[in-house]
Write an enzyme that holds these catalytic residues in place. Structure first.
Site, PDB file in Angstrom:
ATOM      1  N   SER A  44       0.832  -1.200   0.000  1.00 54.32           N
ATOM      2  CA  SER A  44       0.000   0.000   0.000  1.00 54.32           C
ATOM      3  C   SER A  44       0.874   1.261   0.000  1.00 54.32           C
ATOM      4  O   SER A  44       1.643   1.497  -0.928  1.00 54.32           O
ATOM      5  CB  SER A  44      -0.950  -0.044   1.206  1.00 54.32           C
ATOM      6  N   MET A  45       0.800   2.069   1.070  1.00 56.34           N
ATOM      7  CA  MET A  45       1.655   3.246   1.163  1.00 56.34           C
ATOM      8  C   MET A  45       3.128   2.834   1.140  1.00 56.34           C
ATOM      9  O   MET A  45       3.977   3.531   0.585  1.00 56.34           O
ATOM     10  CB  MET A  45       1.340   4.007   2.453  1.00 56.34           C
TER      11      MET A  45
ATOM     12  N   TRP B 240       0.069   2.349  -3.332  1.00 47.27           N
ATOM     13  CA  TRP B 240      -0.666   3.617  -3.365  1.00 47.27           C
ATOM     14  C   TRP B 240       0.344   4.753  -3.457  1.00 47.27           C
ATOM     15  O   TRP B 240       1.333   4.780  -2.717  1.00 47.27           O
ATOM     16  CB  TRP B 240      -1.501   3.783  -2.096  1.00 47.27           C
TER      17      TRP B 240
ATOM     18  N   ASP C 158      -9.420  -4.313  -5.528  1.00 46.09           N
ATOM     19  CA  ASP C 158      -8.878  -3.244  -4.686  1.00 46.09           C
ATOM     20  C   ASP C 158      -9.707  -1.972  -4.853  1.00 46.09           C
ATOM     21  O   ASP C 158      -9.773  -1.397  -5.941  1.00 46.09           O
ATOM     22  CB  ASP C 158      -7.419  -2.983  -5.068  1.00 46.09           C
TER      23      ASP C 158
ATOM     24  N   HIS D 298      -7.298  -5.094  -1.549  1.00 48.28           N
ATOM     25  CA  HIS D 298      -6.149  -4.279  -1.192  1.00 48.28           C
ATOM     26  C   HIS D 298      -5.333  -4.932  -0.083  1.00 48.28           C
ATOM     27  O   HIS D 298      -4.111  -4.760  -0.014  1.00 48.28           O
ATOM     28  CB  HIS D 298      -6.643  -2.899  -0.731  1.00 48.28           C
TER      29      HIS D 298
END
Length: 313
Positions: A182-183, A207, A228, A260
């Site tokens: 993700s991040m 992301w 996602d 996700h």
């Protein structure tokens, strides 16, 4: 020819024996020379040829079963790193092959996602380490930081691992990679952009507000998930992949029936292709090319796979 007085049969003369001894000696000398040549050339032409050409190769020849297994051929040890003992990131856990007989190993640092902790990606530690890597799953300085910060923290973790950690002697500092969810996946792209010397990057359902990454020169495999809704592939993983240079070794694997948060649990497809990518580009181990080329086909777990084939790095 002379007559043998004991048997009445003919026996070879001394001249004949001398000639035969000379020929035998010549044959033995030739065989010895051939053996010497074979020993000298053995590493170049025999079964060990690849190992001789590639000193970074670790572990036995892979099979689908071995890279899909929950554990690889190496026993794994681990050590905790307190956030109080480091700067630039939030500490974490180092997983490493227990054996010292194979020399040093390549290494990878892995970041969790937004609001998440190291525990969310901890399953990757022993799974990857058991295949012959030193793996550092990290916590971040805050659970709310952005991808650029995650990227800097991944690099700080690698620097700590190679320069100050208790296992630094087990790590080849020239063979490093980054992963993140993700991040943290967006952070792995940031890290690869900032440090071109990295050998591999694997963003997991990444992301990032930055959608274009033409500066990245590190071989990069991006995992997206068809379900996602937090970092939809249409606005994150796919444009990230498409923006990578077409001359780069790159891959895009979209997980089928996934979300996700699929990378937060043990997942054979993620493990299989992550191991293959890290082996291929951190260890330059072409024995793993077979799992990446021809390109994997859609299946129960793969919605689609895009990439270049064969790989050139």
């Amino acid at each position: 020819m002379q007559l043998n007085p004991h048997t009445g049969s003919s026996a070879p003369s001394r001249d004949t024996l001398g000639r035969r001894s000379g020929r035998r000696a010549g044959r033995l000398a030739g065989a010895a020379a051939a053996l010497t040549l074979a020993v000298a050339l053995g590493p170049l032409t025999g079964p060990g040829a690849h190992a001789a050409d590639n000193p970074y190769e670790r572990g036995p020849a892979p099979t689908t079963a071995t890279i899909e297994a929950a554990r690889g051929p190496y026993a794994v040890s681990q050590t905790s790193v307190s956030s109080l003992s480091v700067t630039g990131f939030g500490g974490g856990t180092i997983y490493y092959p227990t054996s010292t007989s194979d020399g040093t190993f390549g290494a990878v640092a892995i970041s969790p996602g937004y609001t998440a902790y190291e525990s969310s990606i901890a399953w990757l530690g022993p799974r990857l380490a058991s295949q012959g890597f030193v793996v550092f799953t990290i916590d971040t300085l805050t659970t709310l930081d952005q991808p650029d910060s995650r990227g800097r923290q991944l690099l700080a973790a690698l620097d700590y691992l190679t320069e100050r950690s208790s296992v630094r002697g087990r790590v080849d500092a020239s063979r490093l990679g980054v992963m993140g969810h993700s991040m943290g996946g967006g952070g792995s792209l940031e890290a690869a952009k900032s440090r071109p010397a990295l050998q591999a990057a694997i963003p997991l359902t990444p992301w990032n507000l930055d959608k274009t990454w033409p500066e990245v020169t590190t071989p990069t495999l991006i995992f997206g998930a068809d379900g996602d809704t937090i970092a939809p592939v249409s606005s994150h993983s796919e444009p990230f992949y498409m923006s990578l240079s077409s001359s780069l070794d790159r891959g895009y694997l979209e997980l089928n029936s996934a979300t996700h948060f699929t990378p937060n649990s043990s997942n054979t497809t993620i493990a299989k292709y992550s191991i293959s990518w890290l082996k291929r580009f951190i260890d330059n181990d072409t024995r793993y090319e077979q799992f990446l080329c021809p390109l994997p086909r859609p299946s129960l777990t793969i919605e689609e796979y895009r990439g270049n084939c064969p790989h050139g790095s």
